[in-house]
Each structure stands twice: as structure tokens, then as C-alpha cells.
Enzyme design. Structure first.
Site, PDB file in Angstrom:
ATOM      1  NE  ARG A 103      73.998-103.616  -0.097  1.00  0.00           N
ATOM      2  CZ  ARG A 103      74.889-104.336   0.559  1.00  0.00           C
ATOM      3  NH1 ARG A 103      75.096-105.596   0.246  1.00  0.00           N
ATOM      4  NH2 ARG A 103      75.609-103.817   1.520  1.00  0.00           N
ATOM      5  CG  ASN A 141      72.071-109.369   3.314  1.00  0.00           C
ATOM      6  OD1 ASN A 141      72.519-110.365   3.880  1.00  0.00           O
ATOM      7  ND2 ASN A 141      72.798-108.288   3.078  1.00  0.00           N
ATOM      8  CD  GLU A 142      74.283-106.307   6.811  1.00  0.00           C
ATOM      9  OE1 GLU A 142      74.350-105.315   6.070  1.00  0.00           O
ATOM     10  OE2 GLU A 142      75.251-106.736   7.461  1.00  0.00           O
ATOM     11  CD  GLU A 298      77.102-110.223   5.532  1.00  0.00           C
ATOM     12  OE1 GLU A 298      77.711-109.141   5.575  1.00  0.00           O
ATOM     13  OE2 GLU A 298      76.033-110.366   4.934  1.00  0.00           O
ATOM     14  CD1 TRP A 306      81.615-101.891   3.619  1.00  0.00           C
ATOM     15  CD2 TRP A 306      81.752-100.546   5.401  1.00  0.00           C
ATOM     16  NE1 TRP A 306      81.624-102.687   4.740  1.00  0.00           N
ATOM     17  CE2 TRP A 306      81.694-101.889   5.843  1.00  0.00           C
ATOM     18  CE3 TRP A 306      81.836 -99.529   6.356  1.00  0.00           C
ATOM     19  CZ2 TRP A 306      81.735-102.239   7.190  1.00  0.00           C
ATOM     20  CZ3 TRP A 306      81.877 -99.880   7.699  1.00  0.00           C
ATOM     21  CH2 TRP A 306      81.822-101.210   8.094  1.00  0.00           C
ATOM     22  CD  GLU A 346      79.532-105.233  -1.042  1.00  0.00           C
ATOM     23  OE1 GLU A 346      79.290-104.746   0.064  1.00  0.00           O
ATOM     24  OE2 GLU A 346      79.102-106.340  -1.413  1.00  0.00           O
ATOM     25  CE  LYS A 347      86.243-102.034  -9.226  1.00  0.00           C
ATOM     26  NZ  LYS A 347      84.996-101.308  -9.014  1.00  0.00           N
ATOM     27  CG  HIS A 349      84.252-106.419   1.476  1.00  0.00           C
ATOM     28  ND1 HIS A 349      84.542-107.583   2.145  1.00  0.00           N
ATOM     29  CD2 HIS A 349      83.492-105.672   2.314  1.00  0.00           C
ATOM     30  CE1 HIS A 349      83.981-107.533   3.351  1.00  0.00           C
ATOM     31  NE2 HIS A 349      83.343-106.394   3.478  1.00  0.00           N
TER      32      HIS A 349
HETATM   33  C1  GAL Z   1      77.117-106.250   4.753  1.00  0.00           C
HETATM   34  C2  GAL Z   1      76.258-106.871   3.688  1.00  0.00           C
HETATM   35  C3  GAL Z   1      77.084-107.647   2.681  1.00  0.00           C
HETATM   36  C4  GAL Z   1      78.278-106.849   2.259  1.00  0.00           C
HETATM   37  C5  GAL Z   1      79.079-106.475   3.481  1.00  0.00           C
HETATM   38  C6  GAL Z   1      80.324-105.698   3.175  1.00  0.00           C
HETATM   39  O1  GAL Z   1      76.507-105.148   5.309  1.00  0.00           O
HETATM   40  O2  GAL Z   1      75.303-107.725   4.246  1.00  0.00           O
HETATM   41  O3  GAL Z   1      76.283-107.961   1.579  1.00  0.00           O
HETATM   42  O4  GAL Z   1      77.861-105.699   1.598  1.00  0.00           O
HETATM   43  O5  GAL Z   1      78.290-105.686   4.315  1.00  0.00           O
HETATM   44  O6  GAL Z   1      81.037-105.363   4.342  1.00  0.00           O
END
Ligand code: GAL
Length: 657
Positions: A103, A141-142, A298, A306, A346-347, A349
Site C-alpha cells: 500500500r 490514511n496515516e 485507531e 507487524w 493483516e490477517k 491483526h
Molecule cells: C495502521 C494503519 C491501519 C492498519 C494498522 C495495523 O498503521 O492505519 O490501516 O494497518 O496500522 O496496526
């Protein structure tokens, strides 16, 4: 109070959407961010849109009474865009192109990306600007999370344009100090982004490139924001920051451009001090919001995906985390994401609705949190106030955290976190302010390590002290001006007078070496050799392990200067945590700022009419802590004075006598 998170319905069959909405209602969810990564679905080919699915889910959400923070979907360009316009892809400092397949694969200066993203934002605003589910806009986003800086030819041209607006060639050469190492430019065409060089890059070039890069991404945001404001002037616009976690965006500049400051924070679950870092991020965010309420856009219900090892949150930890953000000014708690993905990067997460479904610990805690937040409605709009401020500058961090410094260990971000943590342990809530901000209302102002300081901002600090303030300055502050040129004639040049000290040399310590001071404090990383001019010595260097210790013995380490009606302290070493806590406790105490005195995280939010809420967070999962405050816990209805249960949180509506 907002409760919810990123909702990515496009990852799931449409038949399951009504079920999602029903579950959201069950949990008390009232706001979801939709469409953050759906550009490829919304615009499958250039200029061809498919909105049917978004129409249907927005209607469903509106019918369920759930508000939408609608994303402009521009955070991740679709594959067709980079195939059609390969020069929209970013390039790193080594000249490697970053390819699609994850992304954020775009160059912030790319006209192709900018045109396409603004067009999509406009199309969405035209279609959904009047939708009954729409509560706010979520742009991008971020920004800068993965590609804060791009070094491609398009960026190089944009960088030259940015420089031409600020300098003529002579001023550029002077500011960048190009006489050094034969870097004199004879034409702007020769100027490049600081791509990988054989030796250290020119530091001011790097600093200007950091300024430029933050501004370029801000321009991307502004381009979209402007069309949203034009078409939907009454709908607030935000973009989610990463305050206190990523340092590449100058959020003081960004904060001025959003209608609502929002932030993302991910706790380092394995870190025993992770919750202190959470408080740091929340306090920085409140500073960006100018003390006004903000929104936690978030965080995670449990594990992320991650980190090298992704430990889940312990039972009760999510609740403490969420309510700490609320305590520190957030108007709710949102998460990434609603439902845990079954495919994609991100499965693993966590989410509000985990892989295990509703028969799970996480789901039960989510429902409980939704109910808690529902009981805090009357807290919204109240603010946190503090009498202590820390000055924070992204520019200064950029200039300081570069190679070719006296010590690679003397990092501003560590120092900021350490001073904030010492105040956290003392139970003192602290605000963050920009250099040059109005600090006249604070009893104590601290500069943990503010390397770069302009003359104008220096004067604000001097006036503050002269009119009675208490200033505390940490090592390696005020050393360079905004061009990253040393302020000559003794360190710390810009602050020499107000501090009443004149340092001649920086004497870093090697990894693992410690020193002691005459008052018993311990230091690491950094020392300075010099003398006082008008200050008094509070603690001198006493002992250490290397040859320099002998020569430094008796020289000033911690000093205090009286100037006008105020006091200015200087701490010329990196104190270890207990020593720093002791010193800051003494200074704040002398300035009339009291710590909490209890082993609880305590933060107050108050309304202008005096209604006050005391958030008390007990991070000890084993012992209850008594709290002697009169009031009622909004979460349980329990009367106080009482006890905060192990690992628990209470929100006491304080009875004012
Ligand atoms: C953020 C991001 C999200 C998701 C999240 C996972 O940095 O905005 O889309 O990836 O981390 O922790």
C-alpha cells in the site's frame, strides 16, 4: 463518545453485512471508517466508478444508526494507476523504485497521483456529501507511514521549486554551508534530493528535504480537503496522525489544516512501559489539538501483526488503553479494524470481531467497552488542563537525529519520552506545545532536548523566564539555529544567557558507561565541559569510569539561574530515570505543581462550568488502590472514596464542595 473502527465490508460477502451491522449495534458501535483501502474497487479503471456496493453498505449503516467516517480511499492507489503512470511510484534514497503489491505506493509530488486522488475525493463528495450516515471525512490514511520521502526525478523537480520559493542561489549556498566539501551550486538544476551519497549528506539539505517532504504530503491532503470543504462545508475533515510514533511529519503544520485532530496509537504490548508511551502519544495529540478534544482513530483490541512477536493484550488491558486515551482528551475509542481479516497482510491483526467470532474473550471485552463508553457521554467536550508544558519540535528532531553528531545516542525522541515518563511517574499531567507558542500560563516549561531553536523562539523562552516562569532545559538544546548552523561562542548558544552557563565541549559517554554527580544522581550518554556565568551549581560532575571523569570533576552538571522574576535550570547530562524523576519532582514542587501521590494514573477532564471527571487507571493487575476523592464512578455507580480494582479503571464524577 465515539466507538467503532475501520470497517472494510469489501473483504466480506455482502450477505454478511446485515449481520455486521447487528453486531455493531450489540457492541454499541456508533462510528465506522469506511473505504480506506477501496480505491481499486471504487474506480476499477480510470474515470470509471462502481459505487453500488458503497451505496448499499452506507444505507445499511445509516438504517442501523451507525455513523460513517467516510474515507476518500486515496491511501493506496490501484494497480492500474501505477501501470498507466509508472512515474507515480515512489523511489527510495538508493534509487530503487517501490512497487505496488502492498500500500501507499505513490510519490507525494506526483501530479498523476494528486490529480487522480483529488478527482476521487470530489466524486465521493458529490455522491455522498448529503448521505445521512456521513459524520466526517477521512482523507488518505496515516500520511507518510510507509513513504514519508520520495527521491525520484519528479520529487527532485518539486524540491527545486520549493527551494526557489525560499532562496536565491546565494542564499541557498550560504544556508546549506556548501563551501564545505566543495558543494557550491552554480544553478538550481544541480540540486537534488539527498539521495545516497558516499559520505555524510549535507545536513541542511537533509533538513530542508524533510521540511519539503512533510509539506508535499500536506499538500496532497490539502488538495483533497479543499474539494471536500467546497462541496460539504459542514462536514468535518480529518486525517489520522501517528503522533509520538512516527516522526517524519511536522504535525504542528498539519494540525492547523484539519477540523478535528485524530490519532492512531499502537502499544508495544511486550514493553512494560507501553502504557506510558500511550500516554505520551495521547498528550502530544492533545497538544496538536490545542488542548481541545481529539479522536483516537485507531488502536488495537489485542495483538498487532507487524511486530516480531505479537503478544495479545491481557484481559482488561484494552479497556485500560482505550479509557486512558479518553482520559487524555479523546472523544472516544476507535480501532483497526471491525472484523479480523481472513486474507491479506493483516490477517493476524486483532479486531473488534475476532477470528473466533462472538464466543470469545475479545468480543466480550469489546461489548463491555462499548457499554463503558456509553456511560461517559457527559464527559465529551470537557478538557484536560495542565500547568506544565514540554516544548516539542519535529524540525528539531529531524536536525538532531542525524549521523555525524557528537553522540548517536543523544536522541531527542528518547529524551522527550524520558522526561514525559518521569512526569508520568510523578503523577503530573503535561501539555506539549510548539516552539514560540504562548507559554505564559504554564508554571513550568521543559525542553528535554531541543537542539534547533530560532532566535524568535529563544526570545519567547527568555521573556517567559524574566516574567516569572520556571524553565528546565535538557542537554543538547539550543545548539543550532533554524539553518542547522551552530550558535557560536559557547554552548548552548541560543540559551547561554538565560541559563547562565557557557559550555565549551560535549563529552559523550561510551555505551554502558555511567557517571555520578555530587548530589548522588546518575547520568549516561552525555556530559558537557564548561562553567557557569551567572547560574549557581546545583550538582557538579563527581565520578565516572573514563579519563575525562577526572577533568570534569567539580564542573557544573546541573545548574540554576535566576533571571528577572524567574528561574532557568540546565541539565547537561542524560539523567537516569530515578535521578530525573527526583530532579523534576523538586523543580515542579518548588513551582507549586503537585504530583498525584498515589500509584495510579490520574487525569482530570473538566467542563467550563466546573463539572470535573477524574480518570483513575490502576496498572497493577494484582492489587487494588484506595483513592480518596469524593464522587461517583460513572462506570459502576460506586461511591467514592473507594478503591480502584486491580487492573481497573474508574471515572469519578467529582463532587465539588
Ligand atoms: C495502521 C494503519 C491501519 C492498519 C494498522 C495495523 O498503521 O492505519 O490501516 O494497518 O496500522 O496496526
Amino acid at each position: 463518545m465515539f466507538f467503532g473502527g475501520d470497517y472494510n465490508p469489501e473483504q466480506w460477502p455482502e450477505q454478511s453485512w446485515p449481520d455486521d451491522v447487528a453486531r455493531m449495534r450489540e457492541a454499541g458501535v456508533n462510528l465506522v471508517t469506511v473505504g480506506v483501502f477501496s480505491w481499486a474497487l471504487l474506480e476499477p479503471a480510470e474515470g470509471r466508478y462502481e459505487f453500488g456496493w458503497l451505496d448499499r453498505i452506507l444505507d445499511l449503516l445509516a438504517d442501523g444508526g451507525i455513523g460513517v467516517d467516510l474515507a476518500t480511499a486515496t491511501a493506496s492507489p490501484p494497480p492500474w494507476l501505477s501501470v498507466a503512470y509508472p512515474d507515480s511510484l515512489p523511489v527510495d534514497a538508493d534509487g530503487h523504485r517501490l512497487w505496488p503489491g502492498s500500500r501507499q505506493a505513490y510519490c507525494p509530488s506526483s501530479p498523476r497521483y494528486r490529480t487522480a486522488s483529488v478527482r476521487l475525493a470530489r466524486t465521493l463528495a458529490e455522491r455522498y456529501g448529503g448521505h445521512r450516515a456521513l459524520r466526517m471525512w477521512h482523507v488518505g490514511n496515516e500520511y507518510g507511514c510507509h513513504v514519508p520521502r520520495c527521491y525520484c526525478d519528479v520529487s527532485a523537480e518539486a524540491f527545486r521549486t520549493w527551494l526557489r520559493e525560499r532562496y536565491d542561489l546565494a542564499a541557498l549556498n550560504e544556508t546549506w554551508g556548501t563551501r564545505f566539501w566543495s558543494q557550491e551550486y552554480t544553478s538550481f538544476d544541480q540540486v537534488l534530493p539527498p539521495r545516497r551519497t558516499p559520505a555524510f549528506s549535507n545536513p541542511t539539505q537533509v533538513l530542508d528535504f524533510a521540511r519539503f517532504s512533510s509539506a508535499e504530503l500536506l499538500d496532497c491532503y490539502r488538495g483533497e480537503r479543499d474539494v471536500l470543504r467546497e462541496l460539504t462545508p459542514d462536514v468535518p475533515v480529518t486525517t489520522n496522525f501517528m503522533a509520538g510514533m512516527h516522526w517524519e511529519m511536522d504535525y504542528w503544520a498539519w494540525a492547523a489544516e484539519v477540523d478535528l485532530v485524530s490519532n492512531d496509537h499502537y502499544i508495544r504490548v511486550h514493553d512494560p512501559h507501553g502504557h506510558v508511551n500511550l500516554a505520551f502519544s495521547a498528550d502530544v495529540t492533545r497538544g496538536l489539538a490545542g488542548g481541545e478534544p481529539w479522536l483516537l482513530m485507531e488502536h488495537s483490541t489485542s495483538a498487532v501483526n507487524w511486530q516480531p512477536r505479537n503478544v495479545p493484550k491481557t484481559p482488561g488491558q484494552m479497556r485500560r488503553n482505550s479509557l486512558t486515551h479518553v482520559a487524555r482528551g479523546s472523544e472516544g475509542a476507535l480501532f483497526f479494524q471491525w472484523r479480523a481479516s481472513k486474507a491479506g497482510a493483516e490477517k493476524y491483526h486483532s479486531a473488534l470481531l475476532p477470528h473466533a467470532g462472538t464466543d470469545s474473550r475479545i468480543w466480550r471485552e469489546v461489548v463491555e467497552l462499548g457499554s463503558d463508553l456509553g456511560k461517559l457521554a457527559e464527559v465529551t467536550g470537557s478538557v484536560v488542563s495542565s500547568t506544565v508544558a514540554i516544548v516539542l519540535s519535529w524540525e528539531s528532531v529531524w536536525a538532531q537525529e542525524r549521523p555525524s553528531q557528537p553522540s548517536a545516542d543523544m536522541t531527542a525522541t528518547d529524551e522527550l519520552a524520558a522526561w514525559h515518563a518521569a512526569l508520568w511517574r510523578l503523577g503530573i499531567t503535561v501539555d506539549f506545545v510548539a516552539p514560540g507558542a504562548d507559554i505564559s500560563g504554564y508554571r513550568v516549561v521543559m525542553l528535554p532536548s531541543l537542539y534547533l531553536l530560532s532566535g524568535v523562539d529563544r526570545d519567547v523562552l527568555a521573556r517567559y523566564v524574566e516574567s516569572g516562569g520556571t524553565l528546565v532545559v535538557g542537554a543538547y538544546s539550543g545548539v543550532v539555529d533554524e539553518r542547522d548552523h551552530i550558535v557560536l561562542d559557547g554552548y548552548p548558544g541560543a540559551l547561554r544567557e538565560v541559563l547562565g552557563v557557557r559550555m565549551e565541549e560535549f563529552v559523550p559517554l561510551l555505551d554502558g558507561q555511567t557517571i555520578t554527580l555530587s548530589d548522588g544522581s546518575a547520568g549516561r550518554v552525555w556530559r558537557e565541559f564548561g562553567r557557569v556565568t551567572t547560574a549557581e551549581v546545583i550538582a557538579a560532575y563527581a565520578d565516572g569510569e573514563d579519563a575525562w571523569s577526572r577533568w570534569l570533576a567539580g564542573h557544573p552538571a546541573i545548574t540554576r539561574n535566576t533571571r528577572g522574576d524567574g528561574t532557568a535550570w540546565y541539565v547537561s547530562t542524560r539523567l537516569d530515570p530515578p535521578s530525573l524523576e527526583r530532579l523534576l519532582g523538586r523543580i515542579t514542587g518548588e513551582a507549586g505543581v503537585a504530583g498525584s501521590g498515589v500509584p495510579l494514573e490520574l487525569v482530570r477532564r473538566s467542563h467550563a462550568d466546573g463539572r470535573t471527571y477524574l480518570f483513575a487507571i490502576n496498572h497493577d493487575e494484582e492489587g487494588a488502590v484506595p483513592l480518596d476523592v469524593a464522587g461517583v464512578d460513572l462506570l459502576t455507580g460506586a461511591d467514592f472514596p473507594g478503591e480502584v480494582p486491580p487492573g481497573g479503571v474508574v471515572v469519578i464524577k467529582v463532587v465539588t464542595p
